[in-house]
Design a protein around this motif. Structure first.
Motif, PDB file in Angstrom:
ATOM      1  N   PRO A 100       0.863  -1.216  -0.039  1.00 18.19           N
ATOM      2  CA  PRO A 100       0.046   0.154  -0.008  1.00 18.19           C
ATOM      3  C   PRO A 100       0.782   1.043   0.179  1.00 18.19           C
ATOM      4  CG  PRO A 100       0.049  -0.997   2.137  1.00 18.19           C
ATOM      5  CD  PRO A 100       0.742  -1.850   1.287  1.00 18.19           C
ATOM      6  N   ASP A 101       0.315   2.280  -0.694  1.00 19.56           N
ATOM      7  CA  ASP A 101       0.943   3.659  -0.684  1.00 19.56           C
ATOM      8  C   ASP A 101       2.387   3.687  -1.224  1.00 19.56           C
ATOM      9  OD1 ASP A 101      -1.352   4.626   0.958  1.00 19.56           O
ATOM     10  OD2 ASP A 101      -0.325   3.894   2.606  1.00 19.56           O
ATOM     11  N   SER A 102       2.446   2.609  -2.123  1.00 24.91           N
ATOM     12  CA  SER A 102       3.903   2.536  -2.916  1.00 24.91           C
ATOM     13  C   SER A 102       3.711   3.308  -4.332  1.00 24.91           C
ATOM     14  CB  SER A 102       4.252   1.346  -3.141  1.00 24.91           C
ATOM     15  OG  SER A 102       3.300   0.350  -3.905  1.00 24.91           O
ATOM     16  N   MET A 103       4.778   3.682  -4.800  1.00 21.21           N
ATOM     17  CA  MET A 103       4.646   4.459  -6.083  1.00 21.21           C
ATOM     18  C   MET A 103       4.556   3.530  -7.169  1.00 21.21           C
ATOM     19  SD  MET A 103       8.187   7.090  -5.286  1.00 21.21           S
ATOM     20  CE  MET A 103       7.821   7.975  -6.984  1.00 21.21           C
ATOM     21  N   ILE A 104       3.988   4.252  -8.520  1.00 20.68           N
ATOM     22  CA  ILE A 104       4.039   3.433  -9.602  1.00 20.68           C
ATOM     23  C   ILE A 104       4.968   4.109 -10.551  1.00 20.68           C
ATOM     24  CG2 ILE A 104       2.283   2.999 -11.547  1.00 20.68           C
ATOM     25  CD1 ILE A 104       0.089   3.354  -9.610  1.00 20.68           C
ATOM     26  N   TYR A 105       5.816   2.959 -11.304  1.00 19.19           N
ATOM     27  CA  TYR A 105       6.825   3.411 -12.317  1.00 19.19           C
ATOM     28  C   TYR A 105       6.333   2.976 -13.605  1.00 19.19           C
ATOM     29  CZ  TYR A 105       9.377   3.862  -7.679  1.00 19.19           C
ATOM     30  OH  TYR A 105       9.782   4.315  -6.310  1.00 19.19           O
ATOM     31  N   GLN A 106       6.502   3.899 -14.584  1.00 20.42           N
ATOM     32  CA  GLN A 106       6.198   3.547 -15.866  1.00 20.42           C
ATOM     33  C   GLN A 106       7.563   2.843 -16.493  1.00 20.42           C
ATOM     34  OE1 GLN A 106       4.178   6.270 -18.267  1.00 20.42           O
ATOM     35  NE2 GLN A 106       3.804   4.781 -20.039  1.00 20.42           N
ATOM     36  N   LEU A 107       7.833   1.662 -16.013  1.00 16.11           N
ATOM     37  CA  LEU A 107       8.997   0.925 -16.368  1.00 16.11           C
ATOM     38  C   LEU A 107       8.739  -0.610 -16.850  1.00 16.11           C
ATOM     39  CD1 LEU A 107      11.221   2.156 -13.691  1.00 16.11           C
ATOM     40  CD2 LEU A 107      11.436   2.932 -15.994  1.00 16.11           C
ATOM     41  N   GLU A 108       9.609  -1.227 -17.221  1.00 15.37           N
ATOM     42  CA  GLU A 108       9.921  -2.655 -17.478  1.00 15.37           C
ATOM     43  C   GLU A 108      10.988  -3.207 -16.763  1.00 15.37           C
ATOM     44  OE1 GLU A 108       8.233  -2.524 -22.151  1.00 15.37           O
ATOM     45  OE2 GLU A 108      10.112  -3.418 -21.730  1.00 15.37           O
ATOM     46  N   ASP A 109      10.820  -4.500 -16.474  1.00 13.87           N
ATOM     47  CA  ASP A 109      11.886  -5.228 -15.857  1.00 13.87           C
ATOM     48  C   ASP A 109      13.012  -4.710 -14.777  1.00 13.87           C
ATOM     49  OD1 ASP A 109      10.853  -6.844 -17.861  1.00 13.87           O
ATOM     50  OD2 ASP A 109      12.489  -6.412 -19.331  1.00 13.87           O
ATOM     51  N   PRO A 110      12.272  -4.600 -13.629  1.00 13.41           N
ATOM     52  CA  PRO A 110      12.836  -3.683 -12.501  1.00 13.41           C
ATOM     53  C   PRO A 110      14.111  -4.556 -11.999  1.00 13.41           C
ATOM     54  CG  PRO A 110      11.122  -4.643 -11.575  1.00 13.41           C
ATOM     55  CD  PRO A 110      10.903  -4.810 -13.348  1.00 13.41           C
ATOM     56  N   TYR A 111      14.883  -3.800 -11.578  1.00 17.25           N
ATOM     57  CA  TYR A 111      15.956  -4.574 -10.673  1.00 17.25           C
ATOM     58  C   TYR A 111      16.446  -3.590  -9.601  1.00 17.25           C
ATOM     59  CZ  TYR A 111      20.679  -2.532 -10.521  1.00 17.25           C
ATOM     60  OH  TYR A 111      21.692  -1.955  -9.890  1.00 17.25           O
ATOM     61  N   ILE A 112      17.212  -4.213  -8.381  1.00 20.93           N
ATOM     62  CA  ILE A 112      17.279  -3.380  -7.353  1.00 20.93           C
ATOM     63  C   ILE A 112      18.774  -3.656  -6.679  1.00 20.93           C
ATOM     64  CG2 ILE A 112      16.537  -5.201  -5.700  1.00 20.93           C
ATOM     65  CD1 ILE A 112      15.884  -1.444  -5.183  1.00 20.93           C
TER      66      ILE A 112
END
Length: 320
Positions: A77-89
């Protein structure tokens, strides 16, 4: 030896162990795949996932998910939305760094794509800070033993195919801080030779500092193939170890294929042999959980032996 031959060796000796398909709650009607590896923040376990409807392309969003059970993840909840593909951390200098591919459209068609990067100490509130080169996916970062940052690039173009016979190369460079991460720095990364055979390509998906000072890489190896007499894009999970000073590569191997994971659908018929790697997380029993997108519509997990044996343990493995 190319990744085709390495796959043949892998399949001759592969021992099937525990595997699963991850379940995602709070995103009914959407697929979640090509995720980041799970990681810890504030006493909880999270991952970022690529969220997309089965029948759509180039309309992906990256969302944060919180672990809520074995192989189960709930939309945070309350997390951001990123207009991205294939995330990495990655975790660098006490900060989280989120990377992913941003697709730019023009007149309703693909115009270009490039890596976007976000940073911050609060995982639910990261700040955009830089962009990678045009037409380059799979840029990855790793904090080195001396506090500097290793950067893996993955250029893929006709010039590289003509010069090297491979559709893409991996590059590697070192920067002093995140403030030096730029499209120019990534583009100038010297290439790492000898990873892929003719017509093959691949990239780094997650990089780990090892106790030996070397870098353990979990990546993908790819080539145009055939399955049931139909053309397919083959994507496999690979690993190798690299010395950051000499860029010498050791122990390149295939560690997983689509058949390593439970059966299931694919987004398109040509993706039935696709396992797009996320990375590994160490287990208490000394084995590793290998995570991977499968068929461009699901995320899977399979238990494998530690792929960097003989090169030291992963530094700060407890963070993942």
């Amino acid at each position: 030896m190319g990744v085709r031959e390495l796959r043949e060796a892998f399949e001759r000796t592969y021992v099937h162990r525990e595997s699963a398909v991850l379940r995602f709650l709070g995103v009914d009607g959407w697929d979640v795949y090509n995720c980041s590896i799970p990681f810890r923040a504030g006493g909880k376990r999270y991952l970022f996932g690529r969220v997309e409807r089965r029948g759509e392309w180039m309309r992906s969003f990256v969302r944060l998910f919180e672990e809520c059970g074995p192989d189960q993840w709930r939309l945070a909840p309350d997390s951001m939305i990123y207009q991205l593909e294939d995330p990495y951390i990655a975790q660098i200098g006490g900060e989280f760094v989120l990377g992913g591919t941003h697709v730019r459209m023009g007149a309703g068609k693909l115009d270009t794509y490039y890596g976007y990067f976000y940073r911050g100490k609060e995982i639910r509130d990261l700040y955009y800070f830089t962009t990678g080169p045009d037409y380059m996916k799979d840029i990855r970062l790793v904090e080195l033993a001396d506090g500097k940052i290793g950067v893996f690039s993955r250029p893929r173009n006709e010039e590289i195919m003509a010069r090297y016979g491979s559709e893409s190369m991996l590059g590697f460079t070192v920067i002093d801080s995140l403030d030096q991460l730029s499209a120019e720095a990534v583009e100038k990364a010297p290439y790492i030779p000898g990873l892929f055979g003719e017509g093959e390509w691949g990239g780094c998906n997650q990089a780990y500092l090892l106790e030996s000072g070397k870098i353990g890489v979990i990546g993908h190896g790819s080539y145009p193939g055939e399955k049931d007499r139909e053309p397919v894009a083959v994507y496999m999970n690979i690993s190798f170890v690299m010395d950051p000073r000499s860029r010498a590569v050791e122990d390149l191997r295939v560690i997983g294929t689509r058949d390593s994971y439970p059966q299931g659908p694919a987004k398109m018929p040509n993706l039935t042999d696709c396992a797009f790697t996320s990375g590994i997380v160490m287990r208490k029993d000394g084995m590793a959980d290998l995570y991977s997108g499968i068929g461009d519509c699901m995320e899977g997990r399979v238990v494998i032996p530690y792929p960097f044996e003989g090169h030291g343990a992963i530094v700060n493995a407890k963070d993942f």
